[in-house]
Enzyme design. Structure first.
Site, PDB file in Angstrom:
ATOM      1  N   THR A 127     -31.941  -2.101  32.230  1.00  0.00           N
ATOM      2  CA  THR A 127     -31.452  -1.447  31.006  1.00  0.00           C
ATOM      3  C   THR A 127     -31.823  -2.193  29.729  1.00  0.00           C
ATOM      4  OG1 THR A 127     -29.401  -1.041  29.756  1.00  0.00           O
ATOM      5  CG2 THR A 127     -29.240  -2.604  31.535  1.00  0.00           C
ATOM      6  N   GLU A 129     -29.843  -2.698  27.471  1.00  0.00           N
ATOM      7  CA  GLU A 129     -28.695  -3.556  27.123  1.00  0.00           C
ATOM      8  C   GLU A 129     -29.012  -5.024  27.389  1.00  0.00           C
ATOM      9  OE1 GLU A 129     -25.165  -3.163  26.054  1.00  0.00           O
ATOM     10  OE2 GLU A 129     -26.286  -1.563  25.114  1.00  0.00           O
ATOM     11  N   TYR A 151     -21.500  -6.189  31.635  1.00  0.00           N
ATOM     12  CA  TYR A 151     -22.410  -5.177  32.199  1.00  0.00           C
ATOM     13  C   TYR A 151     -23.861  -5.669  32.117  1.00  0.00           C
ATOM     14  CZ  TYR A 151     -25.395  -1.010  32.211  1.00  0.00           C
ATOM     15  OH  TYR A 151     -26.408  -0.114  32.466  1.00  0.00           O
ATOM     16  N   LYS A 155     -26.657  -6.906  34.948  1.00  0.00           N
ATOM     17  CA  LYS A 155     -27.942  -6.203  35.059  1.00  0.00           C
ATOM     18  C   LYS A 155     -29.127  -7.177  34.962  1.00  0.00           C
ATOM     19  CE  LYS A 155     -27.120  -1.662  35.536  1.00  0.00           C
ATOM     20  NZ  LYS A 155     -27.776  -0.747  36.468  1.00  0.00           N
TER      21      LYS A 155
HETATM   22  P1  NAP Z   1     -23.542   7.266  35.650  1.00  0.00           P
HETATM   23  O1  NAP Z   1     -23.600   8.704  35.282  1.00  0.00           O
HETATM   24  O2  NAP Z   1     -22.369   6.465  35.221  1.00  0.00           O
HETATM   25  O3  NAP Z   1     -23.653   7.175  37.248  1.00  0.00           O
HETATM   26  C1  NAP Z   1     -23.392   5.977  37.921  1.00  0.00           C
HETATM   27  C2  NAP Z   1     -23.281   6.269  39.404  1.00  0.00           C
HETATM   28  O4  NAP Z   1     -22.970   5.032  40.085  1.00  0.00           O
HETATM   29  C3  NAP Z   1     -22.148   7.250  39.765  1.00  0.00           C
HETATM   30  O5  NAP Z   1     -22.582   8.094  40.790  1.00  0.00           O
HETATM   31  C4  NAP Z   1     -21.057   6.311  40.280  1.00  0.00           C
HETATM   32  O6  NAP Z   1     -20.180   6.926  41.202  1.00  0.00           O
HETATM   33  C5  NAP Z   1     -21.921   5.278  41.018  1.00  0.00           C
HETATM   34  N1  NAP Z   1     -21.172   4.078  41.347  1.00  0.00           N
HETATM   35  C6  NAP Z   1     -20.287   3.396  40.604  1.00  0.00           C
HETATM   36  N2  NAP Z   1     -19.765   2.373  41.296  1.00  0.00           N
HETATM   37  C7  NAP Z   1     -20.336   2.409  42.530  1.00  0.00           C
HETATM   38  C8  NAP Z   1     -20.184   1.630  43.693  1.00  0.00           C
HETATM   39  N3  NAP Z   1     -19.337   0.602  43.770  1.00  0.00           N
HETATM   40  N4  NAP Z   1     -20.928   1.962  44.792  1.00  0.00           N
HETATM   41  C9  NAP Z   1     -21.777   3.007  44.754  1.00  0.00           C
HETATM   42  N5  NAP Z   1     -21.957   3.797  43.673  1.00  0.00           N
HETATM   43  C10 NAP Z   1     -21.238   3.495  42.568  1.00  0.00           C
HETATM   44  O7  NAP Z   1     -24.847   6.499  35.163  1.00  0.00           O
HETATM   45  P2  NAP Z   1     -26.290   7.080  34.717  1.00  0.00           P
HETATM   46  O8  NAP Z   1     -26.263   7.285  33.252  1.00  0.00           O
HETATM   47  O9  NAP Z   1     -26.704   8.169  35.612  1.00  0.00           O
HETATM   48  O10 NAP Z   1     -27.186   5.786  34.940  1.00  0.00           O
HETATM   49  C11 NAP Z   1     -27.811   5.539  36.204  1.00  0.00           C
HETATM   50  C12 NAP Z   1     -28.167   4.068  36.299  1.00  0.00           C
HETATM   51  O11 NAP Z   1     -29.041   3.711  35.243  1.00  0.00           O
HETATM   52  C13 NAP Z   1     -26.982   3.096  36.183  1.00  0.00           C
HETATM   53  O12 NAP Z   1     -27.257   2.004  37.027  1.00  0.00           O
HETATM   54  C14 NAP Z   1     -27.007   2.665  34.745  1.00  0.00           C
HETATM   55  O13 NAP Z   1     -26.409   1.394  34.602  1.00  0.00           O
HETATM   56  C15 NAP Z   1     -28.487   2.650  34.476  1.00  0.00           C
HETATM   57  N6  NAP Z   1     -28.927   2.915  33.100  1.00  0.00           N
HETATM   58  C16 NAP Z   1     -28.519   4.029  32.456  1.00  0.00           C
HETATM   59  C17 NAP Z   1     -28.991   4.305  31.194  1.00  0.00           C
HETATM   60  C18 NAP Z   1     -28.585   5.535  30.444  1.00  0.00           C
HETATM   61  O14 NAP Z   1     -28.777   5.565  29.218  1.00  0.00           O
HETATM   62  N7  NAP Z   1     -28.071   6.560  31.098  1.00  0.00           N
HETATM   63  C19 NAP Z   1     -29.903   3.424  30.584  1.00  0.00           C
HETATM   64  C20 NAP Z   1     -30.313   2.298  31.290  1.00  0.00           C
HETATM   65  C21 NAP Z   1     -29.841   2.057  32.556  1.00  0.00           C
HETATM   66  P3  NAP Z   1     -18.778   7.606  40.712  1.00  0.00           P
HETATM   67  O15 NAP Z   1     -19.144   8.989  40.240  1.00  0.00           O
HETATM   68  O16 NAP Z   1     -17.976   7.588  41.946  1.00  0.00           O
HETATM   69  O17 NAP Z   1     -18.239   6.739  39.611  1.00  0.00           O
HETATM   70  N1  GDD Z   2     -18.734   4.846  24.028  1.00  0.00           N
HETATM   71  C1  GDD Z   2     -18.537   4.781  22.696  1.00  0.00           C
HETATM   72  N2  GDD Z   2     -17.439   5.402  22.162  1.00  0.00           N
HETATM   73  N3  GDD Z   2     -19.432   4.126  21.933  1.00  0.00           N
HETATM   74  C2  GDD Z   2     -19.228   4.113  20.594  1.00  0.00           C
HETATM   75  C3  GDD Z   2     -18.138   4.730  19.992  1.00  0.00           C
HETATM   76  C4  GDD Z   2     -17.182   5.397  20.819  1.00  0.00           C
HETATM   77  O1  GDD Z   2     -16.200   5.963  20.352  1.00  0.00           O
HETATM   78  N4  GDD Z   2     -18.242   4.559  18.656  1.00  0.00           N
HETATM   79  C5  GDD Z   2     -19.350   3.860  18.439  1.00  0.00           C
HETATM   80  N5  GDD Z   2     -19.948   3.564  19.601  1.00  0.00           N
HETATM   81  C6  GDD Z   2     -21.167   2.765  19.773  1.00  0.00           C
HETATM   82  C7  GDD Z   2     -21.030   1.634  20.785  1.00  0.00           C
HETATM   83  O2  GDD Z   2     -20.316   0.532  20.216  1.00  0.00           O
HETATM   84  C8  GDD Z   2     -22.489   1.351  21.076  1.00  0.00           C
HETATM   85  O3  GDD Z   2     -23.026   0.494  20.100  1.00  0.00           O
HETATM   86  C9  GDD Z   2     -23.159   2.726  20.933  1.00  0.00           C
HETATM   87  O4  GDD Z   2     -22.206   3.566  20.278  1.00  0.00           O
HETATM   88  C10 GDD Z   2     -23.562   3.373  22.251  1.00  0.00           C
HETATM   89  O5  GDD Z   2     -22.467   3.314  23.153  1.00  0.00           O
HETATM   90  P1  GDD Z   2     -22.488   4.089  24.561  1.00  0.00           P
HETATM   91  O6  GDD Z   2     -22.812   5.510  24.341  1.00  0.00           O
HETATM   92  O7  GDD Z   2     -21.213   3.757  25.251  1.00  0.00           O
HETATM   93  O8  GDD Z   2     -23.744   3.483  25.299  1.00  0.00           O
HETATM   94  P2  GDD Z   2     -24.275   1.989  25.482  1.00  0.00           P
HETATM   95  O9  GDD Z   2     -25.487   1.853  24.611  1.00  0.00           O
HETATM   96  O10 GDD Z   2     -23.196   0.991  25.308  1.00  0.00           O
HETATM   97  O11 GDD Z   2     -24.679   1.964  27.018  1.00  0.00           O
HETATM   98  C11 GDD Z   2     -25.439   3.042  27.582  1.00  0.00           C
HETATM   99  O12 GDD Z   2     -26.815   2.800  27.442  1.00  0.00           O
HETATM  100  C12 GDD Z   2     -27.287   1.622  28.132  1.00  0.00           C
HETATM  101  C13 GDD Z   2     -28.787   1.507  27.849  1.00  0.00           C
HETATM  102  O13 GDD Z   2     -28.987   0.840  26.635  1.00  0.00           O
HETATM  103  C14 GDD Z   2     -25.026   3.140  29.066  1.00  0.00           C
HETATM  104  O14 GDD Z   2     -25.616   4.281  29.625  1.00  0.00           O
HETATM  105  C15 GDD Z   2     -25.487   1.924  29.848  1.00  0.00           C
HETATM  106  O15 GDD Z   2     -25.216   2.126  31.243  1.00  0.00           O
HETATM  107  C16 GDD Z   2     -26.994   1.766  29.627  1.00  0.00           C
HETATM  108  O16 GDD Z   2     -27.468   0.641  30.315  1.00  0.00           O
END
Ligand code: NAP
Ligand code: GDD
Length: 348
Positions: A127, A129, A151, A155
């Site tokens: 990620t 992050e 987190y 990672k």
């Molecule tokens: P998400 O919607 O939160 O999905 C996460 C999945 O992981 C869910 O199916 C969750 O199951 C499962 N999980 C949580 N704890 C677990 C455990 N102990 N054992 C097995 N499975 C578990 O996340 P996403 O946005 O699809 O992201 C997919 C992956 O990419 C994650 O690893 C995330 O950290 C990474 N990532 C995401 C982004 C982004 O912007 N979306 C960016 C960079 C990296 P439950 O439904 O039961 O909670």
């Molecule tokens: N969630 C949330 N809620 N974020 C807020 C809010 C709020 O009310 N207000 C402002 N933010 C700001 C957070 O402080 C952060 O800087 C930004 O919005 C994005 O927050 P999120 O949408 O929670 O995502 P993230 O960037 O912290 O993490 C997501 O992206 C990562 C990749 O860069 C997640 O999907 C991570 O799993 C993923 O790795």
């Protein structure tokens, strides 16, 4: 050619739903692992129309014997490790749990793949992050990491573990360093979906105000469907490697709110600064967006912007959906859900 089997961990999540559909269209056998929970959370697979075509198998990344047996039973040709405690905000309060799932869980999975015969290709969901307090702009594969949350720290461990299994044991293992990617299937706790769902409810008279934290945080937001295509492309390359996937554009939370509000039929005027900032609907004069310090993080990632030129050059990957299109897609979906009374009132 024999049918390929993909194992996707975290099948109930956003990315897994898009990836499962993408792989099924390529004629893969898709096996998805889910955590046993008291209530079903398979709505994303249902929305994608693939629920009855994905084989589901219970697996928790915290239970090593379970992980090993699943790999032995499924004998996948490709493993996509998407399972994680993925919400940065919660990781500050659940640091140990987040580390166990996001770091040690990945080690279990790598060991299981290695023990089988090491032939399965492996994708690790790294990620942006990990860049945290960024050392350069934009960020690419060579930018040093500076994680700012439990987190992200977990990672980083998983990232280097994956690199190590590639270098030490010859696994075809790749890390996708993915910048934020969103969709109508995004969890409601993440800021983009919180914004679109709340504004849709406000537009339909089901909610009064949207409360947010840091409006000035900037992210490189893309569309999830574009990013899962990139995951697959990484595993089709002859060698495992690490790739940034990003749009190269960065926008603030405030800009996201402005664009989403416009799509929902509002025009916002902003008043006040920092925690006193308010977004006022010009037509009604009502405050519909305000800041609540509860949503600030103990350590913030202020700004991220990715450089995906390696993925473009080596894999031929590039995103197709722009920021404006992404906001429109998400806002349209939530306006439709709100009109059908399908959005619960949640206060994340
Ligand atoms: P998400 O919607 O939160 O999905 C996460 C999945 O992981 C869910 O199916 C969750 O199951 C499962 N999980 C949580 N704890 C677990 C455990 N102990 N054992 C097995 N499975 C578990 O996340 P996403 O946005 O699809 O992201 C997919 C992956 O990419 C994650 O690893 C995330 O950290 C990474 N990532 C995401 C982004 C982004 O912007 N979306 C960016 C960079 C990296 P439950 O439904 O039961 O909670
Ligand atoms: N969630 C949330 N809620 N974020 C807020 C809010 C709020 O009310 N207000 C402002 N933010 C700001 C957070 O402080 C952060 O800087 C930004 O919005 C994005 O927050 P999120 O949408 O929670 O995502 P993230 O960037 O912290 O993490 C997501 O992206 C990562 C990749 O860069 C997640 O999907 C991570 O799993 C993923 O790795």
């Amino acid at each position: 050619m024999a049918q390929r089997t993909a194992l996707i961990t975290g099948i109930t999540g956003q990315d897994a739903a898009y990836l499962a559909k993408f792989l099924l269209e390529k004629d893969y056998r898709v096996v998805g692992t889910y955590r046993r929970t008291a209530s079903s959370n398979l709505w994303r697979l249902e929305e994608m129309g693939v629920l009855d075509r994905v084989e589901l198998i219970p697996m928790d990344l915290l239970e090593m014997t379970n992980v090993v047996r699943v790999i032995q039973k499924v004998r996948p040709s490709e493993v996509y490790n998407l399972g994680a405690q993925s919400f940065v905000g919660v990781s500050f309060e659940q640091a140990v749990y987040t580390s166990q799932v996001n770091a040690i869980g990945v080690c279990y999975l790598l060991e299981a793949v290695r023990a089988l015969d090491g032939a399965a290709r492996f994708y690790q969901a790294s990620t942006s992050e990990m860049f945290g307090k960024v050392r350069e702009e934009p960020q690419n594969e060579d930018t040093p990491f500076y994680p700012r949350s439990p987190y992200a720290v977990a990672k980083v461990y998983a990232h280097y573990m994956t690199v190590n299994y590639r270098e030490a044991h010859g696994l075809h293992a790749s890390c996708g360093i993915l910048f934020n990617h969103e969709s109508p299937l995004r969890g409601r706790e993440f800021v983009t979906r919180k914004i679109t769902a709340s504004l849709a409810k406000i537009a339909h008279g089901q909610q009064d105000v949207l409360e947010l934290g840091n409006l000035e945080a900037k992210r490189d937001w893309g569309y999830a469907a574009d990013y899962v295509r990139g995951m697959w492309m990484m595993l089709q390359h002859p060698h495992g490697d690490d790739y940034v996937l990003a749009t190269g554009e960065s926008h603030s939370v405030r800009e996201f709110v402005d664009k989403a509000a416009e799509c929902a039929g509002f025009r916002l005027a902003w008043e006040g600064e920092a925690v006193s900032a308010r977004g006022i609907d010009r037509a009604s004069g009502k405050t519909i967006v305000r800041v609540n310090p509860d949503f600030f993080r103990p350590a913030e990632v202020e700004s991220l912007r990715g450089d995906a030129s390696k993925a473009r050059r080596v894999l031929g990957w590039q995103p197709e959906v722009t920021f404006e299109q992404l906001v429109e897609i998400m806002m349209r979906a939530d306006m439709d859900r709100a009109a059908r009374g399908r959005l619960l009132h949640l206060r994340f």
